[in-house]
Design a protein around this motif. Structure first.
Motif, mmCIF file in Angstrom:
data_model
loop_
_atom_site.group_PDB
_atom_site.id
_atom_site.type_symbol
_atom_site.label_atom_id
_atom_site.label_comp_id
_atom_site.label_asym_id
_atom_site.label_seq_id
_atom_site.Cartn_x
_atom_site.Cartn_y
_atom_site.Cartn_z
ATOM 1 N N LEU A 76 0.853 -1.181 0.000
ATOM 2 C CA LEU A 76 0.000 0.000 0.000
ATOM 3 C C LEU A 76 0.891 1.232 0.000
ATOM 4 C CD1 LEU A 76 -2.691 -1.018 2.638
ATOM 5 C CD2 LEU A 76 -2.855 -1.158 0.146
ATOM 6 N N ASP A 77 0.492 2.255 -0.767
ATOM 7 C CA ASP A 77 1.286 3.475 -0.898
ATOM 8 C C ASP A 77 0.407 4.692 -0.653
ATOM 9 O OD1 ASP A 77 4.126 2.874 -2.219
ATOM 10 O OD2 ASP A 77 2.677 1.500 -3.111
ATOM 11 N N VAL A 78 0.986 5.703 -0.024
ATOM 12 C CA VAL A 78 0.314 6.992 0.058
ATOM 13 C C VAL A 78 0.075 7.496 -1.358
ATOM 14 C CG1 VAL A 78 0.586 9.400 0.756
ATOM 15 C CG2 VAL A 78 1.245 7.564 2.321
ATOM 16 N N GLY A 79 -1.136 7.949 -1.623
ATOM 17 C CA GLY A 79 -1.497 8.429 -2.948
ATOM 18 C C GLY A 79 -2.274 7.450 -3.780
ATOM 19 N N GLN A 80 -2.352 6.188 -3.360
ATOM 20 C CA GLN A 80 -3.142 5.221 -4.123
ATOM 21 C C GLN A 80 -4.630 5.559 -4.038
ATOM 22 O OE1 GLN A 80 -1.793 1.567 -2.312
ATOM 23 N NE2 GLN A 80 -0.455 1.072 -4.026
ATOM 24 N N ALA A 81 -5.330 5.312 -5.141
ATOM 25 C CA ALA A 81 -6.765 5.569 -5.190
ATOM 26 C C ALA A 81 -7.528 4.473 -4.461
ATOM 27 C CB ALA A 81 -7.231 5.658 -6.637
ATOM 28 N N VAL A 82 -8.578 4.882 -3.775
ATOM 29 C CA VAL A 82 -9.468 3.974 -3.052
ATOM 30 C C VAL A 82 -10.875 4.218 -3.569
ATOM 31 C CG1 VAL A 82 -10.349 3.274 -0.800
ATOM 32 C CG2 VAL A 82 -7.993 4.104 -1.014
ATOM 33 N N GLN A 83 -11.582 3.141 -3.877
ATOM 34 C CA GLN A 83 -12.945 3.257 -4.389
ATOM 35 C C GLN A 83 -13.852 2.306 -3.637
ATOM 36 O OE1 GLN A 83 -11.555 2.383 -8.369
ATOM 37 N NE2 GLN A 83 -11.931 4.475 -9.046
ATOM 38 N N ALA A 84 -15.088 2.741 -3.435
ATOM 39 C CA ALA A 84 -16.028 1.934 -2.659
ATOM 40 C C ALA A 84 -17.449 2.354 -2.981
ATOM 41 C CB ALA A 84 -15.763 2.088 -1.152
ATOM 42 N N ASN A 85 -18.366 1.485 -2.648
ATOM 43 C CA ASN A 85 -19.786 1.787 -2.710
ATOM 44 C C ASN A 85 -20.372 1.820 -1.308
ATOM 45 O OD1 ASN A 85 -20.059 1.936 -5.564
ATOM 46 N ND2 ASN A 85 -20.052 -0.311 -5.670
ATOM 47 N N TYR A 86 -21.472 2.517 -1.158
ATOM 48 C CA TYR A 86 -22.142 2.530 0.135
ATOM 49 C C TYR A 86 -22.797 1.176 0.382
ATOM 50 C CZ TYR A 86 -21.492 7.553 0.293
ATOM 51 O OH TYR A 86 -20.919 8.800 0.329
ATOM 52 N N ARG A 87 -22.856 0.822 1.653
ATOM 53 C CA ARG A 87 -23.493 -0.426 2.060
ATOM 54 C C ARG A 87 -24.877 -0.085 2.608
ATOM 55 N NH1 ARG A 87 -20.213 -1.474 5.839
ATOM 56 N NH2 ARG A 87 -21.521 -0.792 7.557
ATOM 57 N N PHE A 88 -25.859 -0.855 2.205
ATOM 58 C CA PHE A 88 -27.223 -0.646 2.680
ATOM 59 C C PHE A 88 -27.681 -1.921 3.363
ATOM 60 C CE2 PHE A 88 -26.601 2.209 -0.900
ATOM 61 C CZ PHE A 88 -26.962 3.415 -0.333
ATOM 62 N N ASP A 89 -27.548 -1.955 4.701
ATOM 63 C CA ASP A 89 -27.906 -3.148 5.456
ATOM 64 C C ASP A 89 -29.407 -3.215 5.685
ATOM 65 O OD1 ASP A 89 -25.245 -3.833 5.633
ATOM 66 O OD2 ASP A 89 -24.958 -2.723 7.497
#
Length: 301
Positions: free
Chosen positions: A288-301
């Motif tokens: 893992l590196d500083v500056g790497q892109a992170v992507q996610a979706n919201y969770r709907f429980d």
């Protein structure tokens, strides 16, 4: 190795959230100061060297800033072959990364854990600085310390000396929201180091709102070695350690008081939460590196 980019906003609009890894932190000695790093190897127990060592009392019971706030003033530095510990008024203590001394049994929370004592010189150094009998131990990598299945489900998750989970993730937006409240109350803003995250999400690319990390599904991070997938499993419950100023070890109730006004978490039976414990589903042994892109979706429980 060729880096295969993750689908992102430019090519795929399915992601609800994008951010960058803005900070990476490793805490080699539990409850001592953290080390900000530019890259970190993701292992099955979290980031490499994270909570690999711990301070214990004469009976092998773990010690933290809860009992000994001066632990916050001990600052590790990781080098190629050694860890160097520095503290006010003390000569530097050098700990070889590839050496241990006698086997030991220690206790952290409700877990009895196999470890290695780091010897008399380290014990004297910690005892002198803390003003109480103390020893330094290192986690035995052959020991399996497993996170609570109440939160990880059917996934067996290993830790070293972390409180219970291998990774803690916090967003810059969450800290900004807290600092807005602290400033409005007439209290000084605080830094991220109070909350001891491993991964901080933010920077210019971030589309996160305060505490969005509470509501995210898997985090996807494209590394040079391949995809890393992190799953949020448990809100991080907070104790009075957040009141301790890491630069002075002085304690003030302001941070906890503000958190009580808006961060009581029903998932934790009303305990305060700030940040989310995560586990790695994919990507062990990736960097893992500083500056790497992170992507996610919201969770709907």
């Amino acid at each position: 190795m060729t880096n295969t980019p993750l689908p992102g906003p430019a090519t795929d609009t399915a992601w609800d959230v994008t951010a960058l890894i803005s900070q990476l932190w490793v805490y080699p000695v539990k409850s001592c100061a953290g080390v900000a790093v530019q890259e970190a190897l993701l292992t099955e127990t979290g980031l490499e060297f994270d909570r690999a060592w711990m301070v214990v009392d004469a009976q092998g019971q773990f010690l933290t800033q809860r009992e000994l706030p001066r632990l916050a003033l001990i600052r590790p530095q990781l080098k190629h072959y050694e860890m160097v510990l520095r503290a006010p008024g003390m000569l530097a203590l050098h700990i070889a990364l590839d050496r241990v001394e006698a086997p030991a049994r220690v206790r952290i929370w409700n877990d009895d854990v196999a470890a290695y004592d780091m010897g008399a010189i380290a014990a004297q150094w910690f005892s002198d600085f803390l003003g109480a009998p103390a020893r330094l131990v290192r986690f035995d990598p052959e020991h399996k310390r497993v996170s609570s299945r109440d939160w990880t489900g059917n996934v067996e998750v290993l830790n070293q000396f972390s409180d219970g989970y291998p990774l803690l993730v916090i967003s810059e937006a969450s800290l900004a929201g807290l600092n807005d409240r602290l400033l409005a109350s007439g209290t000084t803003a605080v830094g991220m180091e109070r909350f001891r995250p491993n991964i901080v999400l933010g920077d210019a690319l971030s589309t996160l709102s305060p505490h969005d990390e509470d509501r995210l599904d898997e985090l996807h991070i494209a590394t040079q070695q391949g995809l890393v997938r992190l799953r949020p499993v448990k809100p991080c419950s907070r104790c009075p350690i957040v009141n301790i100023d890491p630069s002075t070890a002085a304690s003030s109730p302001a941070v906890n008081d503000i958190l009580q006004s808006y961060r009581s978490d029903a998932r934790l039976d009303g305990a305060l939460s700030f940040g989310v414990n995560m586990i790695a589903l994919q990507g062990t042994d990736h960097l893992l590196d500083v500056g790497q892109a992170v992507q996610a979706n919201y969770r709907f429980d």
